[in-house]
Write an enzyme that holds these catalytic residues in place. Structure first.
Site, PDB file in Angstrom:
ATOM      1  N   THR A  49       0.854  -1.181   0.000  1.00  0.00           N
ATOM      2  CA  THR A  49       0.000   0.000   0.000  1.00  0.00           C
ATOM      3  C   THR A  49       0.894   1.236   0.000  1.00  0.00           C
ATOM      4  O   THR A  49       2.118   1.130  -0.089  1.00  0.00           O
ATOM      5  CB  THR A  49      -0.925   0.013   1.234  1.00  0.00           C
ATOM      6  OG1 THR A  49      -0.141   0.305   2.407  1.00  0.00           O
ATOM      7  CG2 THR A  49      -1.618  -1.339   1.410  1.00  0.00           C
ATOM      8  N   CYS A  50       0.284   2.410   0.139  1.00  0.00           N
ATOM      9  CA  CYS A  50       1.083   3.633   0.114  1.00  0.00           C
ATOM     10  C   CYS A  50       1.934   3.782   1.365  1.00  0.00           C
ATOM     11  O   CYS A  50       2.872   4.594   1.370  1.00  0.00           O
ATOM     12  CB  CYS A  50       0.181   4.855  -0.047  1.00  0.00           C
ATOM     13  SG  CYS A  50      -1.028   5.049   1.266  1.00  0.00           S
ATOM     14  N   ASN A  51       1.647   3.029   2.419  1.00  0.00           N
ATOM     15  CA  ASN A  51       2.473   3.172   3.616  1.00  0.00           C
ATOM     16  C   ASN A  51       2.951   1.844   4.209  1.00  0.00           C
ATOM     17  O   ASN A  51       3.337   1.790   5.373  1.00  0.00           O
ATOM     18  CB  ASN A  51       1.731   3.979   4.700  1.00  0.00           C
ATOM     19  CG  ASN A  51       0.360   3.407   5.017  1.00  0.00           C
ATOM     20  OD1 ASN A  51       0.152   2.206   4.972  1.00  0.00           O
ATOM     21  ND2 ASN A  51      -0.575   4.279   5.345  1.00  0.00           N
ATOM     22  N   HIS A  99      -0.389  -9.632  13.624  1.00  0.00           N
ATOM     23  CA  HIS A  99      -0.048  -8.430  12.860  1.00  0.00           C
ATOM     24  C   HIS A  99      -1.039  -8.209  11.721  1.00  0.00           C
ATOM     25  O   HIS A  99      -1.559  -7.098  11.545  1.00  0.00           O
ATOM     26  CB  HIS A  99       1.374  -8.544  12.311  1.00  0.00           C
ATOM     27  CG  HIS A  99       1.754  -7.419  11.409  1.00  0.00           C
ATOM     28  ND1 HIS A  99       2.039  -6.156  11.873  1.00  0.00           N
ATOM     29  CD2 HIS A  99       1.873  -7.355  10.046  1.00  0.00           C
ATOM     30  CE1 HIS A  99       2.332  -5.358  10.857  1.00  0.00           C
ATOM     31  NE2 HIS A  99       2.230  -6.061   9.737  1.00  0.00           N
ATOM     32  N   GLN A 120      -7.508  -3.472   0.109  1.00  0.00           N
ATOM     33  CA  GLN A 120      -6.127  -3.756  -0.285  1.00  0.00           C
ATOM     34  C   GLN A 120      -5.728  -5.174   0.087  1.00  0.00           C
ATOM     35  O   GLN A 120      -4.992  -5.841  -0.655  1.00  0.00           O
ATOM     36  CB  GLN A 120      -5.204  -2.714   0.362  1.00  0.00           C
ATOM     37  CG  GLN A 120      -5.430  -1.314  -0.195  1.00  0.00           C
ATOM     38  CD  GLN A 120      -4.895  -0.215   0.701  1.00  0.00           C
ATOM     39  OE1 GLN A 120      -4.753  -0.388   1.906  1.00  0.00           O
ATOM     40  NE2 GLN A 120      -4.597   0.938   0.117  1.00  0.00           N
ATOM     41  N   GLY A 192      -5.286  10.844 -11.875  1.00  0.00           N
ATOM     42  CA  GLY A 192      -5.373   9.413 -11.618  1.00  0.00           C
ATOM     43  C   GLY A 192      -6.824   8.993 -11.562  1.00  0.00           C
ATOM     44  O   GLY A 192      -7.711   9.797 -11.217  1.00  0.00           O
TER      45      GLY A 192
END
Length: 570
Positions: A49-51, A99, A120, A192
Protein backbone atom coordinates in the site's frame (compact mmCIF):
# COMPACT_ATOMS: atom_id res chain seq x y z
CA UNK A 1 5.39 -25.20 7.76
CA UNK A 2 5.02 -21.81 9.55
CA UNK A 3 3.79 -18.32 8.73
CA UNK A 4 6.41 -15.59 8.34
CA UNK A 5 6.02 -11.92 7.42
CA UNK A 6 8.87 -9.54 6.58
CA UNK A 7 8.05 -5.94 5.80
CA UNK A 8 8.36 -2.24 6.44
CA UNK A 9 5.76 0.44 7.06
CA UNK A 10 5.29 4.04 8.11
CA UNK A 11 5.90 2.86 11.68
CA UNK A 12 9.33 1.40 10.95
CA UNK A 13 10.71 3.47 8.07
CA UNK A 14 10.75 7.12 6.99
CA UNK A 15 8.54 8.00 4.05
CA UNK A 16 11.61 8.62 1.89
CA UNK A 17 12.59 4.94 2.27
CA UNK A 18 9.02 3.71 1.68
CA UNK A 19 8.89 5.85 -1.43
CA UNK A 20 12.07 4.35 -2.87
CA UNK A 21 11.02 0.80 -1.91
CA UNK A 22 7.54 1.05 -3.46
CA UNK A 23 6.71 -1.95 -5.67
CA UNK A 24 5.06 -1.61 -9.05
CA UNK A 25 2.40 -4.15 -10.07
CA UNK A 26 4.94 -6.00 -12.23
CA UNK A 27 7.47 -6.04 -9.39
CA UNK A 28 4.88 -7.55 -7.05
CA UNK A 29 4.16 -10.34 -9.52
CA UNK A 30 7.85 -11.12 -9.93
CA UNK A 31 8.40 -11.00 -6.17
CA UNK A 32 5.63 -13.55 -5.59
CA UNK A 33 6.96 -15.87 -8.26
CA UNK A 34 10.54 -15.67 -6.98
CA UNK A 35 9.42 -16.23 -3.38
CA UNK A 36 7.63 -19.50 -4.04
CA UNK A 37 10.57 -20.59 -6.22
CA UNK A 38 12.93 -20.12 -3.24
CA UNK A 39 13.75 -23.08 -0.99
CA UNK A 40 12.23 -22.02 2.35
CA UNK A 41 8.81 -20.89 1.03
CA UNK A 42 5.88 -22.79 -0.45
CA UNK A 43 3.27 -19.98 -0.41
CA UNK A 44 3.54 -16.20 -0.75
CA UNK A 45 1.41 -13.04 -0.77
CA UNK A 46 2.38 -9.37 -1.01
CA UNK A 47 0.49 -6.58 0.75
CA UNK A 48 1.71 -3.31 -0.80
CA UNK A 49 0.00 0.00 0.00
CA UNK A 50 1.08 3.63 0.11
CA UNK A 51 2.47 3.17 3.62
CA UNK A 52 3.49 -0.49 3.87
CA UNK A 53 5.22 -3.26 1.93
CA UNK A 54 4.85 -6.73 3.46
CA UNK A 55 5.77 -10.18 2.16
CA UNK A 56 3.89 -13.12 3.72
CA UNK A 57 5.12 -16.66 3.22
CA UNK A 58 4.70 -20.21 4.51
CA UNK A 59 8.25 -21.35 5.32
CA UNK A 60 9.84 -24.46 6.79
CA UNK A 61 12.90 -22.70 8.26
CA UNK A 62 12.73 -19.45 10.24
CA UNK A 63 16.26 -18.05 9.85
CA UNK A 64 16.59 -19.12 6.23
CA UNK A 65 13.13 -17.72 5.55
CA UNK A 66 13.95 -14.32 7.07
CA UNK A 67 17.20 -14.10 5.09
CA UNK A 68 15.55 -15.14 1.81
CA UNK A 69 12.48 -12.89 2.15
CA UNK A 70 14.60 -9.89 3.16
CA UNK A 71 16.90 -10.43 0.19
CA UNK A 72 13.98 -10.75 -2.22
CA UNK A 73 12.34 -7.58 -0.89
CA UNK A 74 15.60 -5.68 -1.38
CA UNK A 75 16.11 -7.05 -4.89
CA UNK A 76 12.64 -6.19 -6.13
CA UNK A 77 12.34 -2.84 -4.36
CA UNK A 78 15.66 -1.59 -5.69
CA UNK A 79 16.85 -0.55 -2.21
CA UNK A 80 20.07 -2.22 -1.10
CA UNK A 81 19.73 -4.90 1.57
CA UNK A 82 22.14 -3.16 3.96
CA UNK A 83 20.15 0.06 3.68
CA UNK A 84 16.76 -1.67 3.90
CA UNK A 85 17.49 -4.03 6.81
CA UNK A 86 17.34 -1.45 9.65
CA UNK A 87 13.77 -0.61 8.68
CA UNK A 88 12.45 -4.19 8.33
CA UNK A 89 10.30 -5.95 10.91
CA UNK A 90 9.72 -9.69 11.20
CA UNK A 91 6.69 -11.51 12.64
CA UNK A 92 6.45 -15.30 12.98
CA UNK A 93 3.57 -17.73 13.49
CA UNK A 94 1.00 -16.31 15.98
CA UNK A 95 2.68 -12.89 15.96
CA UNK A 96 2.38 -12.80 12.18
CA UNK A 97 -1.33 -13.66 12.42
CA UNK A 98 -1.80 -10.96 15.08
CA UNK A 99 -0.05 -8.43 12.86
CA UNK A 100 -2.23 -9.08 9.79
CA UNK A 101 -5.44 -9.05 11.85
CA UNK A 102 -4.38 -5.73 13.40
CA UNK A 103 -3.65 -4.35 9.94
CA UNK A 104 -7.07 -5.52 8.70
CA UNK A 105 -8.81 -3.71 11.55
CA UNK A 106 -6.97 -0.48 10.81
CA UNK A 107 -5.00 -0.53 14.07
CA UNK A 108 -1.69 -0.33 12.21
CA UNK A 109 -2.80 2.24 9.65
CA UNK A 110 -1.44 5.74 9.38
CA UNK A 111 -5.01 6.86 10.09
CA UNK A 112 -6.21 4.49 12.82
CA UNK A 113 -9.45 2.71 11.98
CA UNK A 114 -9.51 3.45 8.24
CA UNK A 115 -11.35 0.84 6.21
CA UNK A 116 -9.55 1.09 2.87
CA UNK A 117 -7.03 -1.51 4.00
CA UNK A 118 -9.69 -4.23 3.71
CA UNK A 119 -9.91 -3.69 -0.03
CA UNK A 120 -6.13 -3.76 -0.28
CA UNK A 121 -5.96 -7.06 1.62
CA UNK A 122 -8.64 -8.47 -0.68
CA UNK A 123 -6.61 -7.37 -3.72
CA UNK A 124 -3.44 -8.95 -2.28
CA UNK A 125 -5.25 -12.28 -1.82
CA UNK A 126 -6.77 -12.14 -5.30
CA UNK A 127 -3.34 -11.50 -6.84
CA UNK A 128 -1.79 -14.44 -4.96
CA UNK A 129 -4.68 -16.70 -5.97
CA UNK A 130 -4.42 -15.65 -9.60
CA UNK A 131 -0.68 -16.45 -9.61
CA UNK A 132 -1.27 -19.68 -7.63
CA UNK A 133 1.17 -18.59 -4.90
CA UNK A 134 -1.44 -18.77 -2.12
CA UNK A 135 -2.07 -22.22 -0.70
CA UNK A 136 -4.25 -23.39 2.13
CA UNK A 137 -2.48 -21.39 4.87
CA UNK A 138 -2.47 -17.98 3.19
CA UNK A 139 -5.95 -18.43 1.73
CA UNK A 140 -7.33 -19.19 5.19
CA UNK A 141 -5.27 -16.42 6.81
CA UNK A 142 -6.24 -13.60 4.45
CA UNK A 143 -9.90 -14.63 4.28
CA UNK A 144 -10.05 -14.72 8.07
CA UNK A 145 -8.30 -11.33 8.24
CA UNK A 146 -11.04 -9.87 6.05
CA UNK A 147 -13.69 -11.33 8.36
CA UNK A 148 -11.92 -9.98 11.46
CA UNK A 149 -11.66 -6.51 9.90
CA UNK A 150 -15.36 -6.48 9.04
CA UNK A 151 -16.23 -7.69 12.54
CA UNK A 152 -14.18 -4.89 14.11
CA UNK A 153 -15.99 -2.26 12.05
CA UNK A 154 -19.45 -3.73 12.66
CA UNK A 155 -19.13 -4.45 16.41
CA UNK A 156 -17.19 -1.38 17.55
CA UNK A 157 -17.02 2.31 16.90
CA UNK A 158 -13.55 2.11 15.37
CA UNK A 159 -14.94 4.07 12.41
CA UNK A 160 -15.27 7.04 14.75
CA UNK A 161 -11.54 6.81 15.48
CA UNK A 162 -10.53 6.47 11.90
CA UNK A 163 -11.29 7.80 8.48
CA UNK A 164 -9.95 7.33 5.03
CA UNK A 165 -6.55 8.71 4.11
CA UNK A 166 -8.38 10.94 1.63
CA UNK A 167 -10.61 12.46 4.31
CA UNK A 168 -7.69 12.92 6.68
CA UNK A 169 -5.68 14.56 3.92
CA UNK A 170 -8.49 16.96 3.08
CA UNK A 171 -8.80 17.88 6.76
CA UNK A 172 -5.10 18.73 6.77
CA UNK A 173 -5.53 20.84 3.65
CA UNK A 174 -8.40 22.68 5.31
CA UNK A 175 -6.11 23.35 8.30
CA UNK A 176 -8.77 22.85 10.94
CA UNK A 177 -11.66 24.34 9.00
CA UNK A 178 -14.81 22.34 8.28
CA UNK A 179 -14.07 20.45 5.05
CA UNK A 180 -17.50 20.98 3.40
CA UNK A 181 -17.32 24.69 4.18
CA UNK A 182 -13.74 24.89 2.94
CA UNK A 183 -14.49 22.96 -0.29
CA UNK A 184 -17.76 24.71 -1.13
CA UNK A 185 -17.58 26.39 -4.53
CA UNK A 186 -14.02 25.32 -5.34
CA UNK A 187 -12.76 23.61 -8.50
CA UNK A 188 -10.82 20.37 -8.15
CA UNK A 189 -8.35 18.54 -10.38
CA UNK A 190 -7.96 14.80 -9.68
CA UNK A 191 -4.94 13.17 -11.33
CA UNK A 192 -5.37 9.41 -11.62
CA UNK A 193 -8.47 7.23 -11.89
CA UNK A 194 -7.63 4.32 -9.59
CA UNK A 195 -9.40 3.39 -6.35
CA UNK A 196 -7.75 6.11 -4.23
CA UNK A 197 -8.30 8.82 -6.84
CA UNK A 198 -11.92 7.73 -7.29
CA UNK A 199 -12.47 7.92 -3.54
CA UNK A 200 -10.91 11.38 -3.49
CA UNK A 201 -13.18 12.54 -6.31
CA UNK A 202 -16.29 11.17 -4.61
CA UNK A 203 -15.28 12.75 -1.29
CA UNK A 204 -14.72 16.13 -2.93
CA UNK A 205 -18.09 15.87 -4.67
CA UNK A 206 -19.84 15.18 -1.36
CA UNK A 207 -17.93 18.08 0.21
CA UNK A 208 -19.48 20.48 -2.30
CA UNK A 209 -16.89 21.37 -4.94
CA UNK A 210 -18.56 22.76 -8.03
CA UNK A 211 -16.42 21.03 -10.66
CA UNK A 212 -14.06 18.06 -10.78
CA UNK A 213 -11.64 17.56 -13.65
CA UNK A 214 -10.25 14.02 -13.95
CA UNK A 215 -6.93 13.43 -15.73
CA UNK A 216 -5.52 9.99 -16.38
CA UNK A 217 -3.03 8.36 -18.73
CA UNK A 218 -5.81 6.08 -19.95
CA UNK A 219 -8.39 8.61 -21.09
CA UNK A 220 -11.24 6.07 -21.12
CA UNK A 221 -10.84 5.48 -17.37
CA UNK A 222 -10.93 9.22 -16.73
CA UNK A 223 -14.11 9.46 -18.80
CA UNK A 224 -15.71 6.60 -16.87
CA UNK A 225 -14.96 8.20 -13.50
CA UNK A 226 -16.23 11.59 -14.69
CA UNK A 227 -19.45 9.96 -15.90
CA UNK A 228 -19.97 8.21 -12.54
CA UNK A 229 -19.52 11.51 -10.71
CA UNK A 230 -21.91 13.30 -13.04
CA UNK A 231 -24.63 10.64 -12.70
CA UNK A 232 -24.42 10.42 -8.91
CA UNK A 233 -27.77 10.88 -7.18
CA UNK A 234 -28.39 14.35 -5.75
CA UNK A 235 -25.09 15.40 -7.27
CA UNK A 236 -24.58 19.11 -7.88
CA UNK A 237 -20.97 18.70 -8.99
CA UNK A 238 -20.10 18.71 -12.68
CA UNK A 239 -17.26 16.49 -13.87
CA UNK A 240 -15.26 16.15 -17.05
CA UNK A 241 -12.25 14.16 -18.23
CA UNK A 242 -9.05 15.47 -19.78
CA UNK A 243 -5.88 13.88 -21.08
CA UNK A 244 -2.63 14.10 -19.12
CA UNK A 245 -1.15 16.67 -21.50
CA UNK A 246 -3.88 19.08 -20.38
CA UNK A 247 -2.85 18.99 -16.72
CA UNK A 248 -0.61 22.06 -16.96
CA UNK A 249 -3.49 24.17 -18.29
CA UNK A 250 -5.95 22.78 -15.72
CA UNK A 251 -3.53 23.60 -12.89
CA UNK A 252 -4.08 27.30 -13.48
CA UNK A 253 -7.84 26.84 -12.95
CA UNK A 254 -7.89 24.34 -10.05
CA UNK A 255 -8.21 25.38 -6.43
CA UNK A 256 -7.63 21.85 -5.13
CA UNK A 257 -5.42 19.20 -6.74
CA UNK A 258 -5.38 15.55 -5.66
CA UNK A 259 -2.84 13.21 -7.26
CA UNK A 260 -2.52 9.48 -6.83
CA UNK A 261 -1.05 7.64 -9.80
CA UNK A 262 1.21 4.66 -10.26
CA UNK A 263 3.90 6.75 -11.94
CA UNK A 264 7.50 6.06 -10.97
CA UNK A 265 8.55 9.68 -11.55
CA UNK A 266 7.13 13.07 -10.62
CA UNK A 267 3.80 14.03 -12.16
CA UNK A 268 3.94 17.64 -10.97
CA UNK A 269 7.29 19.42 -10.68
CA UNK A 270 7.91 22.46 -8.51
CA UNK A 271 8.29 24.58 -11.66
CA UNK A 272 4.90 23.45 -12.98
CA UNK A 273 3.20 24.32 -9.70
CA UNK A 274 5.03 27.67 -9.54
CA UNK A 275 3.79 28.50 -13.04
CA UNK A 276 0.24 27.57 -12.04
CA UNK A 277 0.40 29.86 -9.00
CA UNK A 278 1.78 32.67 -11.13
CA UNK A 279 -1.05 32.10 -13.63
CA UNK A 280 -3.65 32.41 -10.86
CA UNK A 281 -2.17 35.31 -8.92
CA UNK A 282 -0.37 37.19 -11.68
CA UNK A 283 2.82 37.19 -9.59
CA UNK A 284 5.74 34.72 -9.47
CA UNK A 285 5.55 32.16 -6.66
CA UNK A 286 8.24 33.10 -4.15
CA UNK A 287 10.58 30.43 -2.79
CA UNK A 288 10.39 30.59 1.00
CA UNK A 289 13.82 28.98 1.29
CA UNK A 290 15.29 32.00 -0.51
CA UNK A 291 13.44 34.26 1.91
CA UNK A 292 14.86 32.30 4.81
CA UNK A 293 18.36 32.72 3.39
CA UNK A 294 18.07 36.51 3.26
CA UNK A 295 16.40 36.81 6.65
CA UNK A 296 18.70 37.42 9.64
CA UNK A 297 17.78 34.09 11.23
CA UNK A 298 20.00 32.29 13.69
CA UNK A 299 21.71 29.10 12.60
CA UNK A 300 20.10 25.85 13.76
CA UNK A 301 21.49 24.85 17.15
CA UNK A 302 23.91 21.97 17.45
CA UNK A 303 23.62 19.25 20.05
CA UNK A 304 27.41 18.81 20.12
CA UNK A 305 28.79 21.17 22.73
CA UNK A 306 32.18 21.73 21.09
CA UNK A 307 30.74 22.48 17.66
CA UNK A 308 29.79 26.11 18.22
CA UNK A 309 27.89 27.78 15.38
CA UNK A 310 27.71 24.65 13.24
CA UNK A 311 24.71 25.29 10.93
CA UNK A 312 23.28 21.78 11.29
CA UNK A 313 22.40 19.30 13.99
CA UNK A 314 25.30 16.87 13.98
CA UNK A 315 23.48 14.42 16.25
CA UNK A 316 20.91 13.88 13.51
CA UNK A 317 23.52 12.52 11.13
CA UNK A 318 26.03 10.82 13.45
CA UNK A 319 26.54 7.19 12.41
CA UNK A 320 24.96 7.51 8.97
CA UNK A 321 26.33 4.49 7.02
CA UNK A 322 28.87 5.44 4.38
CA UNK A 323 29.27 9.11 5.26
CA UNK A 324 31.01 11.19 7.91
CA UNK A 325 29.17 13.92 9.77
CA UNK A 326 30.58 16.46 7.29
CA UNK A 327 29.68 14.45 4.17
CA UNK A 328 26.83 14.10 1.71
CA UNK A 329 24.27 12.60 4.11
CA UNK A 330 24.70 15.58 6.43
CA UNK A 331 23.86 18.16 3.79
CA UNK A 332 21.19 16.36 1.76
CA UNK A 333 18.10 18.50 1.42
CA UNK A 334 19.82 21.79 2.25
CA UNK A 335 19.48 24.97 0.27
CA UNK A 336 22.48 26.72 -1.25
CA UNK A 337 22.74 29.38 1.45
CA UNK A 338 22.91 26.85 4.28
CA UNK A 339 25.42 24.77 2.34
CA UNK A 340 27.56 27.86 1.95
CA UNK A 341 27.39 28.47 5.69
CA UNK A 342 28.32 24.89 6.47
CA UNK A 343 31.19 24.84 3.98
CA UNK A 344 32.58 28.03 5.50
CA UNK A 345 32.21 26.57 9.02
CA UNK A 346 34.07 23.37 8.10
CA UNK A 347 36.71 25.42 6.27
CA UNK A 348 37.33 27.43 9.46
CA UNK A 349 35.79 30.63 8.17
CA UNK A 350 36.86 30.50 4.54
CA UNK A 351 34.14 29.80 2.00
CA UNK A 352 35.10 26.86 -0.15
CA UNK A 353 32.79 28.15 -2.88
CA UNK A 354 35.11 31.10 -3.25
CA UNK A 355 38.20 28.91 -3.18
CA UNK A 356 36.81 26.83 -6.07
CA UNK A 357 39.16 23.93 -5.47
CA UNK A 358 38.45 20.70 -7.31
CA UNK A 359 37.64 17.62 -5.26
CA UNK A 360 40.43 15.04 -5.14
CA UNK A 361 38.81 11.59 -5.08
CA UNK A 362 41.92 10.04 -3.58
CA UNK A 363 41.75 12.11 -0.39
CA UNK A 364 39.59 11.43 2.64
CA UNK A 365 38.80 13.02 5.97
CA UNK A 366 37.42 16.47 6.87
CA UNK A 367 39.32 18.27 4.08
CA UNK A 368 37.86 16.02 1.41
CA UNK A 369 34.45 16.35 3.07
CA UNK A 370 34.59 20.14 2.93
CA UNK A 371 35.41 19.99 -0.78
CA UNK A 372 32.55 17.55 -1.33
CA UNK A 373 30.25 20.03 0.38
CA UNK A 374 31.57 22.76 -1.88
CA UNK A 375 30.81 20.65 -4.96
CA UNK A 376 27.33 19.89 -3.64
CA UNK A 377 26.73 23.56 -2.93
CA UNK A 378 27.69 24.44 -6.50
CA UNK A 379 25.36 21.71 -7.77
CA UNK A 380 22.46 22.92 -5.64
CA UNK A 381 22.96 26.46 -6.91
CA UNK A 382 22.30 25.09 -10.41
CA UNK A 383 19.79 22.30 -9.78
CA UNK A 384 17.92 24.00 -6.98
CA UNK A 385 18.38 21.37 -4.26
CA UNK A 386 20.26 18.26 -3.18
CA UNK A 387 18.34 14.94 -3.38
CA UNK A 388 16.46 14.62 -0.11
CA UNK A 389 17.94 11.59 1.63
CA UNK A 390 16.83 13.38 4.79
CA UNK A 391 13.76 15.53 5.06
CA UNK A 392 14.60 19.24 4.80
CA UNK A 393 14.07 21.43 7.79
CA UNK A 394 10.65 23.15 7.79
CA UNK A 395 10.45 26.83 7.04
CA UNK A 396 7.55 27.52 9.39
CA UNK A 397 9.25 30.58 10.84
CA UNK A 398 8.78 32.41 7.52
CA UNK A 399 5.29 33.97 7.22
CA UNK A 400 3.31 32.24 4.46
CA UNK A 401 0.66 34.00 2.41
CA UNK A 402 -2.79 32.46 2.12
CA UNK A 403 -2.67 29.47 -0.25
CA UNK A 404 -3.89 30.02 -3.80
CA UNK A 405 -3.61 26.29 -4.60
CA UNK A 406 -4.14 23.28 -2.32
CA UNK A 407 -2.29 20.07 -3.26
CA UNK A 408 -2.89 16.58 -1.83
CA UNK A 409 -0.37 13.90 -2.87
CA UNK A 410 -1.49 10.38 -1.90
CA UNK A 411 0.92 8.51 -4.17
CA UNK A 412 3.84 6.32 -3.19
CA UNK A 413 6.32 7.07 -4.64
CA UNK A 414 5.24 10.70 -4.59
CA UNK A 415 3.62 12.40 -7.56
CA UNK A 416 4.36 15.97 -6.50
CA UNK A 417 7.85 17.33 -5.97
CA UNK A 418 8.52 17.87 -2.24
CA UNK A 419 10.17 21.18 -3.15
CA UNK A 420 6.62 22.55 -3.57
CA UNK A 421 6.54 22.82 0.25
CA UNK A 422 8.84 25.85 -0.15
CA UNK A 423 6.58 27.75 -2.54
CA UNK A 424 4.57 30.68 -1.23
CA UNK A 425 0.87 30.57 -2.06
CA UNK A 426 0.78 26.75 -2.00
CA UNK A 427 -0.25 24.25 0.66
CA UNK A 428 1.01 20.73 -0.03
CA UNK A 429 -0.05 17.74 2.05
CA UNK A 430 1.70 14.48 1.18
CA UNK A 431 2.22 11.09 2.77
CA UNK A 432 5.11 12.41 4.85
CA UNK A 433 3.16 15.31 6.33
CA UNK A 434 0.17 13.00 6.89
CA UNK A 435 2.42 10.66 8.86
CA UNK A 436 3.55 13.55 11.04
CA UNK A 437 -0.02 14.74 11.61
CA UNK A 438 -1.40 11.28 12.36
CA UNK A 439 1.25 10.64 15.02
CA UNK A 440 -0.58 13.10 17.29
CA UNK A 441 -4.11 12.03 16.36
CA UNK A 442 -6.24 11.01 19.37
CA UNK A 443 -7.11 7.35 19.85
CA UNK A 444 -10.74 6.38 20.35
CA UNK A 445 -11.82 4.25 23.30
CA UNK A 446 -13.09 1.66 20.81
CA UNK A 447 -9.50 0.82 19.88
CA UNK A 448 -9.12 -1.23 23.07
CA UNK A 449 -12.23 -3.24 22.16
CA UNK A 450 -10.82 -3.89 18.69
CA UNK A 451 -7.56 -5.08 20.22
CA UNK A 452 -9.50 -7.60 22.32
CA UNK A 453 -11.29 -8.82 19.19
CA UNK A 454 -7.93 -9.26 17.45
CA UNK A 455 -6.51 -11.24 20.40
CA UNK A 456 -9.55 -13.52 20.52
CA UNK A 457 -9.48 -14.09 16.78
CA UNK A 458 -5.75 -14.83 16.78
CA UNK A 459 -6.26 -17.47 19.50
CA UNK A 460 -9.17 -19.02 17.59
CA UNK A 461 -7.26 -19.04 14.30
CA UNK A 462 -4.20 -20.62 15.94
CA UNK A 463 -6.34 -23.30 17.58
CA UNK A 464 -8.09 -24.10 14.29
CA UNK A 465 -4.75 -24.21 12.48
CA UNK A 466 -3.21 -26.58 15.01
CA UNK A 467 -6.33 -28.76 15.04
CA UNK A 468 -6.26 -28.89 11.24
CA UNK A 469 -2.62 -29.90 11.40
CA UNK A 470 -3.48 -33.13 13.24
CA UNK A 471 -6.59 -33.97 11.19
CA UNK A 472 -4.71 -35.85 8.41
CA UNK A 473 -2.98 -37.99 11.07
CA UNK A 474 -6.31 -38.83 12.74
CA UNK A 475 -7.85 -39.66 9.35
CA UNK A 476 -4.86 -41.87 8.51
CA UNK A 477 -5.22 -43.66 11.86
CA UNK A 478 -8.91 -44.38 11.27
CA UNK A 479 -8.13 -45.51 7.72
CA UNK A 480 -5.52 -47.92 9.06
CA UNK A 481 -8.04 -49.25 11.65
CA UNK A 482 -10.67 -49.77 8.94
CA UNK A 483 -8.14 -51.68 6.82
CA UNK A 484 -7.30 -53.92 9.81
CA UNK A 485 -10.99 -54.61 10.44
CA UNK A 486 -11.59 -55.45 6.77
CA UNK A 487 -8.62 -57.83 6.72
CA UNK A 488 -9.73 -59.61 9.88
CA UNK A 489 -13.32 -59.98 8.62
CA UNK A 490 -12.03 -61.46 5.36
CA UNK A 491 -9.85 -63.91 7.32
CA UNK A 492 -12.83 -64.87 9.52
CA UNK A 493 -14.96 -65.54 6.45
CA UNK A 494 -12.37 -68.06 5.28
CA UNK A 495 -12.19 -69.79 8.65
CA UNK A 496 -15.96 -69.89 9.24
CA UNK A 497 -17.54 -70.56 5.82
CA UNK A 498 -20.75 -71.78 7.42
CA UNK A 499 -21.85 -68.38 8.65
CA UNK A 500 -24.88 -66.89 6.92
CA UNK A 501 -25.13 -63.24 5.81
CA UNK A 502 -26.96 -62.11 8.95
CA UNK A 503 -24.28 -63.60 11.22
CA UNK A 504 -21.47 -62.09 9.17
CA UNK A 505 -23.22 -58.68 9.34
CA UNK A 506 -23.54 -58.89 13.14
CA UNK A 507 -19.87 -59.81 13.54
CA UNK A 508 -18.76 -57.01 11.17
CA UNK A 509 -20.82 -54.39 13.05
CA UNK A 510 -19.55 -55.61 16.42
CA UNK A 511 -15.91 -55.36 15.39
CA UNK A 512 -16.44 -51.87 13.90
CA UNK A 513 -18.17 -50.71 17.12
CA UNK A 514 -15.28 -51.99 19.23
CA UNK A 515 -12.69 -50.19 17.09
CA UNK A 516 -14.73 -46.96 16.99
CA UNK A 517 -15.17 -46.93 20.76
CA UNK A 518 -11.48 -47.58 21.33
CA UNK A 519 -10.44 -44.75 18.98
CA UNK A 520 -13.14 -42.20 19.83
CA UNK A 521 -11.83 -40.84 23.12
CA UNK A 522 -8.13 -40.72 22.09
CA UNK A 523 -8.83 -38.99 18.76
CA UNK A 524 -11.19 -36.41 20.30
CA UNK A 525 -8.72 -35.71 23.08
CA UNK A 526 -5.72 -35.46 20.76
CA UNK A 527 -7.58 -32.88 18.65
CA UNK A 528 -8.27 -30.83 21.79
CA UNK A 529 -4.66 -31.06 22.92
CA UNK A 530 -3.34 -30.24 19.45
CA UNK A 531 -5.46 -27.06 19.36
CA UNK A 532 -3.70 -25.71 22.44
CA UNK A 533 -0.47 -23.70 22.20
CA UNK A 534 2.48 -26.04 21.81
CA UNK A 535 0.23 -28.89 20.72
CA UNK A 536 1.76 -29.46 17.30
CA UNK A 537 3.85 -32.35 18.61
CA UNK A 538 0.81 -34.58 19.21
CA UNK A 539 0.55 -35.42 15.51
CA UNK A 540 4.12 -36.70 15.53
CA UNK A 541 3.44 -38.72 18.68
CA UNK A 542 0.34 -40.29 17.12
CA UNK A 543 2.25 -41.25 13.98
CA UNK A 544 5.02 -42.80 16.05
CA UNK A 545 2.75 -44.72 18.45
CA UNK A 546 0.68 -46.29 15.70
CA UNK A 547 3.52 -46.60 13.16
CA UNK A 548 1.55 -44.69 10.55
CA UNK A 549 2.98 -44.43 7.06
CA UNK A 550 4.10 -40.80 6.47
CA UNK A 551 3.10 -41.03 2.81
CA UNK A 552 -0.43 -42.04 3.84
CA UNK A 553 -0.68 -38.97 6.08
CA UNK A 554 0.71 -36.76 3.28
CA UNK A 555 -1.83 -38.20 0.83
CA UNK A 556 -4.67 -37.36 3.22
CA UNK A 557 -3.29 -33.80 3.54
CA UNK A 558 -3.24 -33.39 -0.24
CA UNK A 559 -6.78 -34.71 -0.50
CA UNK A 560 -7.97 -32.25 2.17
CA UNK A 561 -6.26 -29.36 0.38
CA UNK A 562 -7.83 -30.34 -2.95
CA UNK A 563 -11.27 -30.50 -1.33
CA UNK A 564 -10.77 -27.08 0.22
CA UNK A 565 -9.82 -25.65 -3.17
CA UNK A 566 -12.98 -27.03 -4.78
CA UNK A 567 -15.20 -25.75 -1.97
CA UNK A 568 -13.53 -22.33 -1.75
CA UNK A 569 -15.58 -19.52 -3.34
CA UNK A 570 -14.04 -17.88 -6.38
Amino acid sequence: MSLLVVGLSHRSAPVSVLERAALSADAQVKLLQDTVAADPATEAAVLATCNRIELYADVDKFHAGVAELSTLLAQHSGVGLEELTPFLYVHYEDRAVHHLFSVACGLDSMVVGEGQILGQIKDALARAQELHTAGRLLNDLFQQALRVGKRAHSETGIDRAGQSLVTFGLEQLAAGADVPGWAQGRTALVIGAGSMSSLAAATLARAGVTEIVVANRTFERAERLAQILTEAEDGTTTARAVRMDAVAAELTRADVVVSCTGATGLVLTADAVAEAVAGRTGEPAADLADSAATAPAALPPTSVGTEDNCPLDLAAVQGTPGFSVHGEAAVAGMDAATLEQHAAWVGEGTSLLEQGREHDAGRSGPEADTELIAALAQAVATAGRVPEYRRPEPVAEIPRPAPAVFLLDLAMPRDIDAAVHRLAGVRLVDIESLADASADAPMASDVDQVRRIVSDEVAAFGAALRAAHITPTVVALRTMAADVVAAEIARLDGRLPGLDDRQRGEIRQTVHRVVDKLLHAPTVRVKQLAAEPGGTGYADALRTLFDLDPETVAAVSRAVDNTDEKDRPA
